[in-house]
Design a protein around this motif. Structure first.
Motif, mmCIF file in Angstrom:
data_model
loop_
_atom_site.group_PDB
_atom_site.id
_atom_site.type_symbol
_atom_site.label_atom_id
_atom_site.label_comp_id
_atom_site.label_asym_id
_atom_site.label_seq_id
_atom_site.Cartn_x
_atom_site.Cartn_y
_atom_site.Cartn_z
ATOM 1 N N ASP A 120 15.359 -54.669 64.377
ATOM 2 C CA ASP A 120 14.391 -54.794 65.471
ATOM 3 C C ASP A 120 14.705 -56.051 66.274
ATOM 4 O O ASP A 120 14.783 -57.149 65.723
ATOM 5 N N GLY A 121 14.865 -55.884 67.581
ATOM 6 C CA GLY A 121 15.216 -57.004 68.456
ATOM 7 C C GLY A 121 14.129 -58.048 68.582
ATOM 8 O O GLY A 121 14.364 -59.130 69.130
ATOM 9 N N THR A 122 12.924 -57.736 68.079
ATOM 10 C CA THR A 122 11.843 -58.733 68.104
ATOM 11 C C THR A 122 11.707 -59.455 66.760
ATOM 12 O O THR A 122 10.807 -60.277 66.594
ATOM 13 N N ASP A 123 12.581 -59.145 65.800
ATOM 14 C CA ASP A 123 12.554 -59.774 64.483
ATOM 15 C C ASP A 123 13.183 -61.163 64.571
ATOM 16 O O ASP A 123 14.409 -61.303 64.640
ATOM 17 N N ILE A 124 12.358 -62.195 64.591
ATOM 18 C CA ILE A 124 12.833 -63.562 64.789
ATOM 19 C C ILE A 124 13.801 -63.988 63.690
ATOM 20 O O ILE A 124 14.821 -64.636 63.963
ATOM 21 N N ASN A 125 13.518 -63.612 62.460
ATOM 22 C CA ASN A 125 14.410 -63.992 61.353
ATOM 23 C C ASN A 125 15.793 -63.362 61.521
ATOM 24 O O ASN A 125 16.817 -64.006 61.274
ATOM 25 N N LEU A 126 15.829 -62.097 61.934
ATOM 26 C CA LEU A 126 17.112 -61.432 62.177
ATOM 27 C C LEU A 126 17.878 -62.142 63.289
ATOM 28 O O LEU A 126 19.082 -62.386 63.174
ATOM 29 N N LEU A 127 17.174 -62.466 64.361
ATOM 30 C CA LEU A 127 17.819 -63.137 65.497
ATOM 31 C C LEU A 127 18.387 -64.495 65.082
ATOM 32 O O LEU A 127 19.504 -64.865 65.476
ATOM 33 N N LYS A 128 17.629 -65.229 64.300
ATOM 34 C CA LYS A 128 18.104 -66.538 63.838
ATOM 35 C C LYS A 128 19.313 -66.389 62.921
ATOM 36 O O LYS A 128 20.296 -67.130 63.023
ATOM 37 N N ASP A 129 19.247 -65.400 62.022
ATOM 38 C CA ASP A 129 20.355 -65.172 61.086
ATOM 39 C C ASP A 129 21.637 -64.799 61.831
ATOM 40 O O ASP A 129 22.743 -65.135 61.373
ATOM 41 N N GLU A 130 21.496 -64.138 62.960
ATOM 42 C CA GLU A 130 22.675 -63.713 63.729
ATOM 43 C C GLU A 130 23.086 -64.737 64.784
ATOM 44 O O GLU A 130 23.902 -64.445 65.660
ATOM 45 N N GLY A 131 22.508 -65.932 64.687
ATOM 46 C CA GLY A 131 22.935 -67.038 65.547
ATOM 47 C C GLY A 131 22.622 -66.854 67.010
ATOM 48 O O GLY A 131 23.451 -67.138 67.883
ATOM 49 N N ILE A 132 21.403 -66.413 67.317
ATOM 50 C CA ILE A 132 21.049 -66.166 68.719
ATOM 51 C C ILE A 132 21.131 -67.439 69.564
ATOM 52 O O ILE A 132 21.446 -67.391 70.748
ATOM 53 N N ASN A 133 20.888 -68.581 68.943
ATOM 54 C CA ASN A 133 20.935 -69.841 69.694
ATOM 55 C C ASN A 133 22.344 -70.204 70.152
ATOM 56 O O ASN A 133 22.531 -71.047 71.026
ATOM 57 N N GLU A 134 23.353 -69.543 69.576
ATOM 58 C CA GLU A 134 24.741 -69.786 69.967
ATOM 59 C C GLU A 134 25.217 -68.822 71.055
ATOM 60 O O GLU A 134 26.344 -68.938 71.544
#
Length: 444
Positions: free
Chosen positions: A279-293
């Motif tokens: 889910d694209g709204t899953d913050i933990n998934l986004l963080k784990d996949e390095g969204i900040n990079e």
């Protein structure tokens, strides 16, 4: 001109809105609420199935163009085919069908004249192509090409640190084949002169040769050729096609898609793309996949609300540039107001193609910018055009329009007052809606 529009959803309504002032427009729509909305315009509204031969027979006589833009590919295709059969004079009637199924179309715009469709357009593929162009230049929020790629338009947001911030037009050191054609400042549109200044948060439109655009990227501090990191949320038609396009430019791509079977399809088709089921709204998934990079996050699910939420989360987690799909036109300004860098709409692609079909001979391309606040049109000058054969300073050009670029025998020119346009020149014009009719008369 007499125009029949089948479908009064977002696309059909805005086509009708663009045409009704100067044309005889008939809208055919099944949904009662959509009919009521269309009825607010000065158009004839018929409630019914646009592919119904009986209904088509009542309205098709004398029609110049029929546009089938419902949410059903099959209804649109059948409506165009039936209209050609009913009218008989196939050369007179132009037909356009909106389709989304890749089984019917594999590129943004195609011709299917053998089955009675002059133009077949896939808004989703067109939008994906537009986003791919925007991704190629990190500072841009919109990019369009004209004159077979010899001219480019780029829209930029002027940040506090930008080269353009707080500079007067006369102090800009741009290449000779490049010009700032417009400044959008809140609700105002400015066609700039030497004494005008560019301010922080302005949106500016730059038009020039592709080589000049590379120079601008240098002025903005961009590193040309650097491998970018892109996350795409939504693996539907738009997300898949976008990944396919930008994959060629050697970007590192991650796709997040909620449907497991769709993830497997994408992974089989696109080698080198990391596909994640989630889910694209899953913050933990986004963080784990390095969204900040990530350099860019593009949210193109089928839900406007989800795209907005995903974009806001991405911004909050440190992504510099976010792009979101918005099918509803009234959401676009809202998206950009709350921090989305660029809100893109499949509707705009269809409306632009319709305008090109309906505005007359000599028009090669047209695009609307800033929510239809202005248009950029590419004309081919004919021997009969009033603008041909005299210096531009002697042409009674309307206020609210400017000749931004001319392509003469393959050479790109930023025109001055002494320049004379010749037959067969490609002329790129920036114009406000109030000036369009006067500009068109100059090229007739």
């Amino acid at each position: 001109m007499k125009a029949v529009i089948i479908g009064a959803g977002e696309v059909g309504y805005h086509i009708a809105k663009s045409l009704y002032a100067t044309n005889d427009v008939i809208v055919i729509e099944q949904d009662e609420e959509a009919c009521k909305r269309a009825d607010e315009l000065d158009v004839q509204v018929i409630q019914g199935n646009g592919a119904n031969a009986s209904i088509l027979s009542q309205v098709i006589k004398g029609t110049d163009i029929l546009m089938a833009v419902t949410g059903s590919d099959e209804v649109n295709i059948v409506a165009c085919m039936a209209s050609k059969l009913i009218i008989g004079d196939k050369n007179k009637l132009k037909t356009m069908a909106r389709v989304s199924n890749p089984d019917y179309i594999d590129k943004p715009i195609a011709k299917r004249t053998s089955i009675g469709i002059d133009v077949m357009i896939c808004p989703e593929l067109t939008m994906a192509s537009e986003v791919a162009q925007i991704l190629a230049i990190p500072s841009a929020i919109d990019i369009e090409s004209f004159a077979e790629g010899k001219v480019e338009m780029m829209e930029l947001v002027v940040s506090k640190e930008s080269y353009f911030a707080n500079k007067m037009m006369k102090d800009l050191h741009l290449a000779d084949c490049c010009i700032v054609s417009a400044i959008f400042r809140k609700d105002d549109v400015i066609i700039p002169h030497g004494g005008d200044s560019i301010q922080e948060n302005d949106h500016i439109v730059v038009i020039g040769q592709p080589s000049a655009m590379k120079d601008i990227r240098g002025l903005l501090g961009e590193v040309v050729g650097r491998r970018s990191k892109v996350m795409i949320i939504g693996g539907g038609i738009v997300g898949f096609y976008l990944a396919k396009l930008i994959g060629k430019s050697e970007a590192d791509i991650k796709i997040i898609e909620s449907r497991k079977d769709r993830c497997e399809e994408i992974a089989d088709e696109l080698s080198g793309v990391l596909v994640l089921n989630g889910d694209g709204t899953d913050i933990n998934l986004l963080k784990d996949e390095g969204i900040n990079e990530m350099d860019v996050v593009v949210s193109v699910t089928d839900s406007d609300e989800k795209n907005l939420l995903c974009s806001l989360i991405a911004k909050k987690l440190g992504v510099k540039k976010v792009i979101a799909r918005s099918d509803r036109s009234d959401y676009i300004s809202l998206f950009e107001m709350v921090g989305v860098d660029s809100a893109v709409s499949p509707r705009e692609a269809t409306v632009n193609e319709v305008l090109k079909l309906t505005m007359g001979k000599g028009i090669e391309a047209i695009t609307t910018i800033e929510g239809q606040k202005a248009e950029i049109i590419e004309y081919t000058a004919s021997s009969k055009s009033k603008i041909v054969g005299k210096p531009l300073r002697d042409v009674k050009f309307p206020a609210g329009a400017i000749v931004s670029m001319i392509v003469h025998k393959g050479r790109t020119i930023v025109p001055r007052g002494s320049h004379v346009i010749e037959e067969n020149d490609r002329v790129v014009v920036f114009a406000l809606p109030t000036a369009l009719e006067a500009v068109e008369k100059l090229f007739k």
